[in-house]
Structures are given as structure tokens and as C-alpha cells.
Design a protein around this motif. Structure first.
Motif, PDB file in Angstrom:
ATOM      1  N   VAL A 101     -62.085 -18.638 -35.842  1.00 33.73           N
ATOM      2  CA  VAL A 101     -61.908 -18.231 -37.245  1.00 33.73           C
ATOM      3  C   VAL A 101     -62.388 -16.799 -37.473  1.00 33.73           C
ATOM      4  CG1 VAL A 101     -62.545 -18.722 -39.631  1.00 33.73           C
ATOM      5  CG2 VAL A 101     -61.964 -20.597 -38.089  1.00 33.73           C
ATOM      6  N   PRO A 102     -63.625 -16.419 -37.061  1.00 34.18           N
ATOM      7  CA  PRO A 102     -64.015 -15.010 -37.197  1.00 34.18           C
ATOM      8  C   PRO A 102     -63.104 -14.053 -36.444  1.00 34.18           C
ATOM      9  CG  PRO A 102     -65.944 -16.364 -36.795  1.00 34.18           C
ATOM     10  CD  PRO A 102     -64.751 -17.254 -36.618  1.00 34.18           C
ATOM     11  N   LEU A 103     -62.576 -14.512 -35.311  1.00 34.08           N
ATOM     12  CA  LEU A 103     -61.640 -13.663 -34.568  1.00 34.08           C
ATOM     13  C   LEU A 103     -60.418 -13.338 -35.431  1.00 34.08           C
ATOM     14  CD1 LEU A 103     -60.592 -14.022 -30.862  1.00 34.08           C
ATOM     15  CD2 LEU A 103     -58.847 -13.789 -32.621  1.00 34.08           C
ATOM     16  N   LEU A 104     -59.866 -14.357 -36.079  1.00 29.70           N
ATOM     17  CA  LEU A 104     -58.709 -14.129 -36.942  1.00 29.70           C
ATOM     18  C   LEU A 104     -59.075 -13.266 -38.144  1.00 29.70           C
ATOM     19  CD1 LEU A 104     -57.024 -17.656 -36.962  1.00 29.70           C
ATOM     20  CD2 LEU A 104     -56.321 -15.640 -35.683  1.00 29.70           C
ATOM     21  N   VAL A 105     -60.274 -13.485 -38.705  1.00 27.13           N
ATOM     22  CA  VAL A 105     -60.724 -12.672 -39.831  1.00 27.13           C
ATOM     23  C   VAL A 105     -60.812 -11.206 -39.422  1.00 27.13           C
ATOM     24  CG1 VAL A 105     -62.692 -12.180 -41.343  1.00 27.13           C
ATOM     25  CG2 VAL A 105     -61.939 -14.545 -40.993  1.00 27.13           C
ATOM     26  N   SER A 106     -61.309 -10.946 -38.218  1.00 24.92           N
ATOM     27  CA  SER A 106     -61.477  -9.567 -37.759  1.00 24.92           C
ATOM     28  C   SER A 106     -60.156  -8.842 -37.576  1.00 24.92           C
ATOM     29  CB  SER A 106     -62.251  -9.548 -36.439  1.00 24.92           C
ATOM     30  OG  SER A 106     -61.440  -9.982 -35.351  1.00 24.92           O
ATOM     31  N   MET A 107     -59.075  -9.591 -37.431  1.00 26.49           N
ATOM     32  CA  MET A 107     -57.770  -8.974 -37.217  1.00 26.49           C
ATOM     33  C   MET A 107     -57.159  -8.412 -38.495  1.00 26.49           C
ATOM     34  SD  MET A 107     -56.022 -11.691 -34.566  1.00 26.49           S
ATOM     35  CE  MET A 107     -54.391 -10.983 -34.825  1.00 26.49           C
ATOM     36  N   ALA A 108     -57.634  -8.859 -39.647  1.00 29.14           N
ATOM     37  CA  ALA A 108     -57.054  -8.431 -40.925  1.00 29.14           C
ATOM     38  C   ALA A 108     -55.535  -8.588 -40.895  1.00 29.14           C
ATOM     39  CB  ALA A 108     -57.429  -6.982 -41.238  1.00 29.14           C
ATOM     40  N   ILE A 109     -55.096  -9.820 -40.719  1.00 29.36           N
ATOM     41  CA  ILE A 109     -53.666 -10.102 -40.615  1.00 29.36           C
ATOM     42  C   ILE A 109     -52.969  -9.719 -41.924  1.00 29.36           C
ATOM     43  CG2 ILE A 109     -51.974 -11.917 -40.160  1.00 29.36           C
ATOM     44  CD1 ILE A 109     -54.273 -13.447 -38.768  1.00 29.36           C
ATOM     45  N   SER A 110     -51.888  -9.016 -41.821  1.00 29.86           N
ATOM     46  CA  SER A 110     -51.177  -8.547 -43.012  1.00 29.86           C
ATOM     47  C   SER A 110     -50.510  -9.716 -43.738  1.00 29.86           C
ATOM     48  CB  SER A 110     -50.115  -7.523 -42.627  1.00 29.86           C
ATOM     49  OG  SER A 110     -49.072  -8.141 -41.893  1.00 29.86           O
ATOM     50  N   SER A 111     -50.164  -9.487 -45.002  1.00 29.54           N
ATOM     51  CA  SER A 111     -49.513 -10.524 -45.806  1.00 29.54           C
ATOM     52  C   SER A 111     -48.201 -10.968 -45.175  1.00 29.54           C
ATOM     53  CB  SER A 111     -49.262  -9.997 -47.222  1.00 29.54           C
ATOM     54  OG  SER A 111     -50.476  -9.683 -47.858  1.00 29.54           O
ATOM     55  N   GLU A 112     -47.485 -10.031 -44.580  1.00 29.00           N
ATOM     56  CA  GLU A 112     -46.203 -10.359 -43.950  1.00 29.00           C
ATOM     57  C   GLU A 112     -46.387 -11.333 -42.800  1.00 29.00           C
ATOM     58  OE1 GLU A 112     -42.539  -8.085 -41.589  1.00 29.00           O
ATOM     59  OE2 GLU A 112     -44.298  -6.954 -42.279  1.00 29.00           O
ATOM     60  N   TRP A 113     -47.403 -11.069 -41.950  1.00 30.90           N
ATOM     61  CA  TRP A 113     -47.616 -11.950 -40.802  1.00 30.90           C
ATOM     62  C   TRP A 113     -48.237 -13.278 -41.228  1.00 30.90           C
ATOM     63  CZ3 TRP A 113     -45.461 -11.385 -36.219  1.00 30.90           C
ATOM     64  CH2 TRP A 113     -44.992 -10.125 -35.862  1.00 30.90           C
ATOM     65  N   LYS A 114     -49.068 -13.261 -42.261  1.00 34.48           N
ATOM     66  CA  LYS A 114     -49.587 -14.526 -42.792  1.00 34.48           C
ATOM     67  C   LYS A 114     -48.445 -15.406 -43.296  1.00 34.48           C
ATOM     68  CE  LYS A 114     -54.127 -12.853 -44.313  1.00 34.48           C
ATOM     69  NZ  LYS A 114     -54.990 -12.560 -45.486  1.00 34.48           N
ATOM     70  N   GLU A 115     -47.497 -14.777 -43.977  1.00 37.45           N
ATOM     71  CA  GLU A 115     -46.352 -15.526 -44.493  1.00 37.45           C
ATOM     72  C   GLU A 115     -45.539 -16.137 -43.354  1.00 37.45           C
ATOM     73  OE1 GLU A 115     -43.700 -17.226 -47.165  1.00 37.45           O
ATOM     74  OE2 GLU A 115     -45.702 -16.388 -47.451  1.00 37.45           O
ATOM     75  N   ARG A 116     -45.368 -15.357 -42.289  1.00 40.34           N
ATOM     76  CA  ARG A 116     -44.636 -15.887 -41.126  1.00 40.34           C
ATOM     77  C   ARG A 116     -45.382 -17.065 -40.499  1.00 40.34           C
ATOM     78  NH1 ARG A 116     -43.103 -10.071 -38.256  1.00 40.34           N
ATOM     79  NH2 ARG A 116     -41.395  -9.521 -39.676  1.00 40.34           N
ATOM     80  N   ALA A 117     -46.697 -16.949 -40.373  1.00 40.45           N
ATOM     81  CA  ALA A 117     -47.480 -18.031 -39.786  1.00 40.45           C
ATOM     82  C   ALA A 117     -47.418 -19.288 -40.653  1.00 40.45           C
ATOM     83  CB  ALA A 117     -48.932 -17.585 -39.599  1.00 40.45           C
ATOM     84  N   LEU A 118     -47.514 -19.122 -41.977  1.00 37.53           N
ATOM     85  CA  LEU A 118     -47.417 -20.266 -42.880  1.00 37.53           C
ATOM     86  C   LEU A 118     -46.032 -20.900 -42.830  1.00 37.53           C
ATOM     87  CD1 LEU A 118     -49.402 -19.142 -46.060  1.00 37.53           C
ATOM     88  CD2 LEU A 118     -49.922 -21.075 -44.564  1.00 37.53           C
ATOM     89  N   THR A 119     -45.011 -20.047 -42.715  1.00 36.32           N
ATOM     90  CA  THR A 119     -43.642 -20.570 -42.603  1.00 36.32           C
ATOM     91  C   THR A 119     -43.489 -21.373 -41.322  1.00 36.32           C
ATOM     92  OG1 THR A 119     -42.735 -18.720 -43.870  1.00 36.32           O
ATOM     93  CG2 THR A 119     -41.200 -19.938 -42.469  1.00 36.32           C
ATOM     94  N   ALA A 120     -44.071 -20.873 -40.230  1.00 36.33           N
ATOM     95  CA  ALA A 120     -44.010 -21.601 -38.958  1.00 36.33           C
ATOM     96  C   ALA A 120     -44.719 -22.947 -39.076  1.00 36.33           C
ATOM     97  CB  ALA A 120     -44.643 -20.765 -37.850  1.00 36.33           C
ATOM     98  N   PHE A 121     -45.899 -22.948 -39.727  1.00 39.16           N
ATOM     99  CA  PHE A 121     -46.629 -24.205 -39.911  1.00 39.16           C
ATOM    100  C   PHE A 121     -45.840 -25.171 -40.794  1.00 39.16           C
ATOM    101  CE2 PHE A 121     -49.636 -26.732 -42.493  1.00 39.16           C
ATOM    102  CZ  PHE A 121     -50.252 -27.455 -41.471  1.00 39.16           C
ATOM    103  N   ALA A 122     -45.248 -24.642 -41.868  1.00 37.36           N
ATOM    104  CA  ALA A 122     -44.458 -25.489 -42.772  1.00 37.36           C
ATOM    105  C   ALA A 122     -43.269 -26.097 -42.039  1.00 37.36           C
ATOM    106  CB  ALA A 122     -43.987 -24.674 -43.975  1.00 37.36           C
ATOM    107  N   ALA A 123     -42.609 -25.298 -41.205  1.00 38.23           N
ATOM    108  CA  ALA A 123     -41.453 -25.795 -40.457  1.00 38.23           C
ATOM    109  C   ALA A 123     -41.871 -26.878 -39.471  1.00 38.23           C
ATOM    110  CB  ALA A 123     -40.775 -24.639 -39.725  1.00 38.23           C
ATOM    111  N   SER A 124     -42.982 -26.627 -38.762  1.00 41.00           N
ATOM    112  CA  SER A 124     -43.457 -27.605 -37.789  1.00 41.00           C
ATOM    113  C   SER A 124     -43.859 -28.910 -38.454  1.00 41.00           C
ATOM    114  CB  SER A 124     -44.646 -27.017 -37.015  1.00 41.00           C
ATOM    115  OG  SER A 124     -45.038 -27.851 -35.960  1.00 41.00           O
TER     116      SER A 124
END
Length: 330
Positions: A101-124
Motif C-alpha cells: 500500500v505505501p508503495l502504491l501511495v509513493s507512486m502518486a498514480i494519476s487519475s487516468e491510471w486509477k480509472e483504468r485500474a478501477l475499470t479493470a477491477f470492475a470488469a474482472s
């Protein structure tokens, strides 16, 4: 040479972002793929550089700081206690995975990539939900990758507890997608998936942890949107939903009754033989361990030996976890 070294952090960052998106797909279905993605993500993360910014983001995140402090405490706990070297290593390894979790926090994932990750989770999770409904309807056979386990045949990929927790989170993602969808048709699609996901948690799959997670998420969302009025409204809605499930769903009714029956039957002086009673037994003896070691505990990985010592000379069996069914023989 400088051009190559300059491009490396950018390429590594892109690879790390795609790994995060891939996690959205794999977490609900394939544990081995999660491990492989971590093996790719960590080197990519190391190559992205920017350590001062990474540390700053972690310091500014209460959640990340809490996890770092907790894992640090677990590491410190390996220096003393009752467990052997192997027990201490296994105990620390289990909780060190939270550092993801801290590793992901340190990356400062952009809104665009967060949206893609959420879309992938929603699809799965949508696929998981459809397969679960297919298993429930008898349209799909329990075979191959569609695992299914006795009494929980409607969980295609994970055990019932994990399935229900993930489905509870999926219901929230589906509901938020329905709320924000700009097209009416998609509102109905996402809303339907959200309703089916809630029904799956409450009516189809055994797993009381999913009930708790679903309730907590509902209260958190309403509180975030409407503060204390939202909390009150969510509490009323959840109470009505749970009461309705209790009346119309035999499985939910049975699971709720088992909790009440188990609490009523539990006796601190008698060995329990049901899931609720066993957990009460674990808590009872674990609290005695806490009272005996209030300051430094029994060390990371020392619980099994401490529990064995606590019940020594009695007929109570030993458990490896104070929260998990499954006895240990030591």
C-alpha cells in the motif's frame, strides 16, 4: 548513453502503471498472477527514481504511515518472544505484504491510471459475478478454473470469505459508476450489477465477513457524502436490507441464527465445536495472553507457543490464529 538512462525511469513508470491496472484484473481471479506482477512492479518502481518525492508522499499519507509503523513494529517484535526463527519469519512475512500500500501511495498514480485500474477491477468482478450467477443457476458446471467448494459452490475463483469481501467492494464500484455514468443505459447496467453484487453477498454466498464489509462501505460512503445525516440514513437502509434478507433468504437466515445460537451456547469452560464458539474461545484465551504480556507481547510469531502454554493442562486444543478456524497440533 544519457538518452537511454533518461528514458529508463519513464519506461519503468509506464510499466509500473500497467502493473497496477493488471492487478485490477488478477486480484479477483488469480493469486499466482498477483505474485508475478509484484515481481515485475517492484523492480520497475525501483527504476523510477524520485526518492525524495516518494518519501514525501508516504509521510503525507496517514494510511501509509500507519502501515509502515505497524510493519516496523512487527519487525521489531522478531527480536524477542516465544516463537522460533521460522515462526518469526513467517509472522513478519505475512504482515510485510501490507507495504504494498505505501508503495502504491509513493507512486502518486494519476487519475487516468486509477480509472483504468478501477475499470479493470470492475470488469474482472463483473465476469466473476456472471460466472457466480451461472453456477447458482446450474448453467455452468463446477469444473476446471471454476473451483467451487462444498456449501459454497457459487464462488468461481476464490474461497467464500475472499469472494464476498471482493464482491462487497465491487458493489461499491458498480454503484459509483452508475451514479457518475453520463448515459442512461450505462446507469442501468452499472446499477443492475451493483444490485446483483449486493444480492450475491447477502443471499448467495456464505461469508459473514462480507456482510460486515458491505455494511461498513455503505455507511462510509453515505457519511462521506452527507456527513452524520448520511450515517443515520445508511444505518436505516442497511437495517432494512438486512432484515429483508433475513426474512427472504434461507442462507442468510441460517448464518445469522448460527451466530446467535453460538453466542448463547458458548461456555468459557467448555471446548467449543462450532465456528462462533471456537472464535469466542480463541478471543477468551488470547485476552488472557494479552493480560499476561501487556507491554511487549509474546513477539512476532510467538502466538502459537503462547496459546499452547495458556491452555496447557486443559482439554482446549491449540489454534494458530486467534481469529481463524483450524486447530494446530504442537
Amino acid at each position: 548513453m544519457n538518452g537511454v538512462s533518461g528514458r529508463l525511469p519513464a519506461r519503468a513508470r509506464q510499466l509500473a502503471d500497467w502493473c497496477v491496472v493488471a492487478f485490477g484484473l488478477t486480484i479477483p481471479v488469480w493469486t499466482l498472477a498477483d505474485s508475478l506482477l509484484i515481481a515485475v512492479l517492484i523492480p520497475a518502481w525501483l527504476c523510477t527514481g524520485g526518492w525524495h518525492e516518494k518519501l514525501r508522499r508516504v509521510r503525507e499519507s496517514p494510511v501509509a504511515l500507519a502501515i509502515v509503523a505497524f510493519v516496523g513494529l512487527m519487525a521489531l517484535g522478531t527480536l524477542w518472544g516465544l516463537g522460533g526463527l521460522e515462526d518469526r519469519a513467517l509472522g513478519f512475512k505475512k504482515y510485510s505484504e501490507l507495504l504494498f500500500v505505501p508503495l502504491l501511495v509513493s507512486m502518486a498514480i494519476s487519475s487516468e491510471w486509477k480509472e483504468r485500474a478501477l475499470t479493470a477491477f470492475a470488469a474482472s468482478m463483473a465476469v466473476t459475478l456472471v460466472l457466480s450467477l451461472g453456477l447458482a443457476a446450474g448453467v455452468l458446471p463446477v469444473m476446471g478454473v471454476l473451483k467451487g467448494v462444498p456449501d459454497n459452490l457459487f464462488c468461481p475463483f476464490k474461497k467464500h470469505t475472499t469472494h464476498n469481501v471482493l464482491m462487497a467492494f465491487a458493489s461499491l464500484v458498480f454503484a459509483l459508476r452508475a451514479w457518475t455514468a453520463p448515459v442512461c443505459r450505462w446507469k442501468w447496467i452499472w446499477g443492475g450489477l451493483a444490485a446483483l453484487a449486493v444480492a450475491s453477498v447477502l443471499l448467495m454466498v456464505q461469508g459473514r465477513t462480507g456482510y460486515v464489509v458491505l455494511a461498513a462501505l455503505g455507511i462510509a460512503v453515505f457519511h462521506s457524502a452527507y456527513r452524520w445525516k448520511g450515517t443515520a440514513l445508511a444505518t436505516v437502509l442497511l437495517a432494512g436490507m438486512l432484515a429483508g434478507a433475513y426474512m427472504v433468504a434461507p442462507g442468510f437466515h441460517q448464518r445469522a441464527d448460527l451466530v446467535v445460537e453460538g453466542l448463547q451456547k458458548w461456555d468459557a469452560g467448555t471446548v467449543a465445536h462450532d465456528s462462533v464458539g471456537e472464535r469466542m474461545e480463541f478471543v477468551y484465551h488470547t485476552l488472557d495472553i494479552v493480560r499476561a504480556h501487556p507491554l511487549v507481547g509474546v513477539g512476532t510469531g510467538g502466538f502459537v507457543e503462547a496459546y499452547a502454554e495458556q491452555v496447557k493442562g486443559t482439554s482446549f486444543p491449540v489454534t494458530r490464529h486467534p481469529h481463524k478456524i483450524g486447530r494446530a497440533h504442537v
